[in-house]
Design an enzyme around this catalytic site. Structure first.
Site, PDB file in Angstrom:
ATOM      1  N   ILE A  51      32.380  48.848  19.462  1.00 43.14           N
ATOM      2  CA  ILE A  51      33.309  47.874  18.857  1.00 43.14           C
ATOM      3  C   ILE A  51      33.103  46.453  19.372  1.00 43.14           C
ATOM      4  O   ILE A  51      33.690  45.518  18.816  1.00 43.14           O
ATOM      5  CB  ILE A  51      34.780  48.275  19.085  1.00 43.14           C
ATOM      6  CG1 ILE A  51      35.116  48.271  20.577  1.00 43.14           C
ATOM      7  CG2 ILE A  51      35.087  49.615  18.446  1.00 43.14           C
ATOM      8  CD1 ILE A  51      36.611  48.313  20.856  1.00 43.14           C
ATOM      9  N   TYR A  52      32.306  46.252  20.397  1.00 45.80           N
ATOM     10  CA  TYR A  52      32.151  44.914  20.962  1.00 45.80           C
ATOM     11  C   TYR A  52      31.484  43.983  19.947  1.00 45.80           C
ATOM     12  O   TYR A  52      30.344  44.213  19.518  1.00 45.80           O
ATOM     13  CB  TYR A  52      31.320  44.943  22.244  1.00 45.80           C
ATOM     14  CG  TYR A  52      32.007  45.604  23.428  1.00 45.80           C
ATOM     15  CD1 TYR A  52      33.366  45.884  23.419  1.00 45.80           C
ATOM     16  CD2 TYR A  52      31.286  45.941  24.567  1.00 45.80           C
ATOM     17  CE1 TYR A  52      33.999  46.481  24.505  1.00 45.80           C
ATOM     18  CE2 TYR A  52      31.911  46.529  25.665  1.00 45.80           C
ATOM     19  CZ  TYR A  52      33.259  46.797  25.621  1.00 45.80           C
ATOM     20  OH  TYR A  52      33.878  47.393  26.698  1.00 45.80           O
ATOM     21  N   GLY A  53      32.238  42.964  19.581  1.00 48.16           N
ATOM     22  CA  GLY A  53      31.710  42.028  18.590  1.00 48.16           C
ATOM     23  C   GLY A  53      31.457  42.669  17.245  1.00 48.16           C
ATOM     24  O   GLY A  53      30.615  42.194  16.482  1.00 48.16           O
TER      25      GLY A  53
END
Length: 303
Positions: A51-53
């Site tokens: 989910i990062y970025g």
């Protein structure tokens, strides 16, 4: 850089790791500089999440890695899965498809470690076990762990999962010490005696699960280092800096590394200078008295 064994695995990892959550904010050259700064400081472990970025952080890392001389086999890649838009999902279908996406974005055939990102209230551990078996047997994931999980949530998984759970990523810093406070305040009436974390630190030590502190320089209101609201702890760290031939920012990381649990600290900064400085905390061993001095300066009373 000191190395530790990650859980019960055969992985020898740097005790300071780089978290890549904010890498999507960098251009390719900047990202390559950050990766190199970490690697040159002895960091061989890079932490991600799907989910990062929105997945862009993993893509940027893979693109930037190609601009360095670092080979895939020289580093250890960890990622996390299980968070979807507005809910959590540990279903076999989601976990296996998430890993496929992670591998594609990181441009690699395997990841060394997969963590379940946050507890899924609707977890069906049988499905997690099936997902782990599929991912492990296919060679896509070599080791497994969890993040933000309690002892009994881990025990439930262990009833079904064949693979060892080697890491638990948990929030911990000088200014976020709940999992330490409850142990110190056993059998008192202090508010700090309330065990919100169910003795997770002791549980991980008993079960050879490496604790990976995240947000290691954050308090209740963001970064506490050099923040005027946290003057006492900053002044205390500064007063100890000369003694350890370091500075107060590095000592905030050294404070975590001093704990005998042999933790692996996950840095969140994308600043090359700070990465090098925080990494220099490896090898600094605070005395027992100084560790407690910092702990008390952070507002933690002793009974």
């Amino acid at each position: 850089m000191n190395k530790i064994q990650l859980g019960t695995s055969d992985l020898s990892v740097s005790e300071v790791a780089l978290g890549c959550m904010r890498m999507d904010k960098l251009d390719g050259k900047e990202a390559a500089g950050v990766i190199n700064a970490a690697y040159e400081s002895g960091v061989n472990f890079y932490d991600h999440a799907d989910i990062y970025g929105g997945g862009e952080s993993e893509k940027r890392f893979a693109q930037a890695l190609k601009q360095t001389s670092i080979k895939r086999d020289d580093i250890i890649l960890q990622s996390k899965a299980g968070i979807r838009s507005g809910y959590y999902d540990f279903s076999k279908e989601h976990l296996t498809s998430s890993v496929d996406g992670i591998l594609d974005r990181l441009d690699t055939d395997y990841i060394d470690v997969l963590l379940l990102h946050r507890p899924d209230a609707l977890v069906e551990p049988e499905e997690v076990a099936e997902a782990f078996d599929t991912l492990h047997s296919s060679g896509k994931v070599r080791q497994f762990g969890v993040s933000n999980h309690s002892p009994y949530q881990i025990e439930l998984l262990k009833k079904y999962v064949k693979q060892d759970l080697i890491a638990n990523q948990l929030q911990l810093s000088v200014m976020h010490t709940g999992m330490i406070d409850a142990g110190v305040q056993v059998n008192t009436k202090q508010k700090e005696s309330i065990d919100h974390d169910r003795a997770i630190l002791d549980y991980c030590r008993l079960n050879d699960i490496t604790v990976q502190p995240w947000s290691p320089v954050h308090g209740p209101d963001g970064v506490f280092l050099n923040h005027p609201d946290y003057s006492e702890v900053n002044e205390t760290l500064k007063s100890l800096a000369d003694k350890y031939d370091s500075d107060h920012e590095a000592l905030a990381i050294a404070w975590l590394l001093r704990h005998p649990a042999k933790m692996q600290v996950i840095l969140g900064t994308m600043n090359e200078k700070r990465i090098r400085n925080y990494a220099s905390a490896s090898g600094i061993t605070l005395s027992r008295e100084d560790w407690y001095t910092v702990y008390k300066a952070a507002g933690n009373p002793l009974p």
